[in-house]
Design an enzyme around this catalytic site. Sequence first.
Site, PDB file in Angstrom:
ATOM      1  N   CYS A 267     -12.148   0.540  -3.666  1.00  0.00           N
ATOM      2  CA  CYS A 267     -11.169   1.537  -3.551  1.00  0.00           C
ATOM      3  C   CYS A 267     -11.142   3.149  -2.870  1.00  0.00           C
ATOM      4  O   CYS A 267     -12.234   3.874  -3.021  1.00  0.00           O
ATOM      5  CB  CYS A 267     -10.163   1.588  -4.382  1.00  0.00           C
ATOM      6  SG  CYS A 267      -8.857   3.389  -4.028  1.00  0.00           S
TER       7      CYS A 267
ATOM      8  N   CYS B 218     -10.875   6.403  -4.080  1.00  0.00           N
ATOM      9  CA  CYS B 218     -11.405   6.565  -5.411  1.00  0.00           C
ATOM     10  C   CYS B 218     -12.518   7.178  -5.503  1.00  0.00           C
ATOM     11  O   CYS B 218     -13.134   7.829  -5.700  1.00  0.00           O
ATOM     12  CB  CYS B 218     -11.738   4.850  -6.178  1.00  0.00           C
ATOM     13  SG  CYS B 218      -9.942   4.220  -6.567  1.00  0.00           S
TER      14      CYS B 218
ATOM     15  N   CYS C 128      -0.714   4.496  11.236  1.00  0.00           N
ATOM     16  CA  CYS C 128      -0.467   3.638   9.528  1.00  0.00           C
ATOM     17  C   CYS C 128      -0.995   2.858   9.880  1.00  0.00           C
ATOM     18  O   CYS C 128       0.136   1.390   9.787  1.00  0.00           O
ATOM     19  CB  CYS C 128       0.620   4.478   9.281  1.00  0.00           C
ATOM     20  SG  CYS C 128       0.688   3.452   7.394  1.00  0.00           S
TER      21      CYS C 128
ATOM     22  N   CYS D 154       1.377   0.997   7.317  1.00  0.00           N
ATOM     23  CA  CYS D 154       3.034   0.665   7.979  1.00  0.00           C
ATOM     24  C   CYS D 154       2.609  -0.797   8.796  1.00  0.00           C
ATOM     25  O   CYS D 154       4.123  -1.457   9.515  1.00  0.00           O
ATOM     26  CB  CYS D 154       3.362   2.009   8.934  1.00  0.00           C
ATOM     27  SG  CYS D 154       3.619   2.939   8.456  1.00  0.00           S
TER      28      CYS D 154
END
Length: 505
Positions: free
Chosen positions: A50, A53, A385, A388
């Site tokens: 991640c 993270c 994005c 998106c």
Amino acid sequence: MHAPTKFALGLLAAAAVATASDVIQLKKDTFDDFVKTNDIVLAEFFAPWCGHCKALAPEYEEAATTLKEKNIKLAKIDCTEESELCQQHGVEGYPTLKVFRGLDIVSPYKGQRKAAAITSYMVKQSLPSVSALTKDNIEEFKKADKVVIVAYFDAADKASNETFSKVADKLRDEYPFGASSDAALAEAEGVTAPAIVLYKDFDEGKAVFTEKFDAEAIEKFAKTASTPLIGEVGPDTYAGYMSAGIPLAYIFAETPEERKELSEALKSIAEALRGVINFATIDAKAFGAHAGNLNLKTDKFPAFAIQDTTKNQKFPFDQEKEITADSIKQFVDDFVAGKVEPSIKSEPIPETQEGPVTVVVAKSYNDIVLDDTKDVLIEFYAPWCGHCKALAPKYDELATLYANSDFKDKVVIAKVDATLNDVPDEIQGFPTIKLYAAGAKDKPVEYSGSRTVEDLIKFISENGKYKAAPSDEAEESVAASAESGSSTETGTVEEPAKETSHDEL
């Protein structure tokens, strides 16, 4: 003869020091006991892959080291190895941070993901909602955070006590609260009970509230007095300014010296409008791109603009004019008087709607999104994005289903490029999806579920006025599509899909 061995041992020792961590890694068989034996624990549920993270890791580590001396523990759980434990605690995205006071009292972490913010938040969480103060501990309490709030009232004054406690319970995530009934201590602090003193490590050092104890008045006092007269917009402060409920005046400048000079020049204006408009400088070298969000040129500084944070309207000061105390005072006074028109950035209204998703621009936003006869689901997106782009085919499918359903005249599936159009909403990340239900346009509901067609239909059906869901045939089509792998896999925890729209902040 023994030098290589000594050298190797030295490397091992150095590696051990380098990897020493004050963050405790927990597993299913250690989690419960650890939480039970510590008064308060901040736990991060994460995945090694991640990106959010990874960005949090050094900040989290720094906070853990700082909080160690206060006996506040920070822990982490790898959800790729402890999936059952993560599901048990309702983890739906990475990273998820939760505050544990034992196993039964659990609350989401609501602070910023920076070391200083994590430290500040957890110190406040470790204290009672109101700490009892005496002459022996008040000086230490003043240093608990950048801002602390202390009430002085007579022990018999139950009304003031109850009102202050009510405010403290509500705002405990934001400030440490203390109280004293020692009249001599109040006198030493320069006040007469009942009174409230907000101590801060900036500006004048403290502010005093001597009005009648009223919860709303105290909250307003705390919000106003805790905000620097002229602060600084940055990663740690941006969200706070956006949620302050009053306009923000930005002072863009490229050097610390220039920001200091402009702050001094505009100080009297900020003082006169304290509690009406927040003023803050912003580093134009580091965050100059944000000027574009305020409809300013991004290559001409210094610059000044006001943002109405509740309506997300922008009021840029003419960049061809010099920034002086007189020119800014006139501009700000005109803004307060409602004489300055907002600057609205908009693409042209499409002549025709070519795809299944209705394209919205700033100039058509009110006509489409706020049409009170229709449930409107709108996606705020950015062309760059990645999330998106991944959503686009599913969103097209969703729009097609509704367009071919009995609800085609009652439900609109729409999208707007939030980088090219000013919209009333303050968008914190892309994509952001909201439902503006018919008859409740002032109460949009933001979507936070999985980005599958099925879940989006369920969201519209549960939150829209018309409880609209496409026909069984359409649902079967969606199910077939899901089985073929077009939908997000279920049974796994995904990284939060939002990408920040303010990377520079």
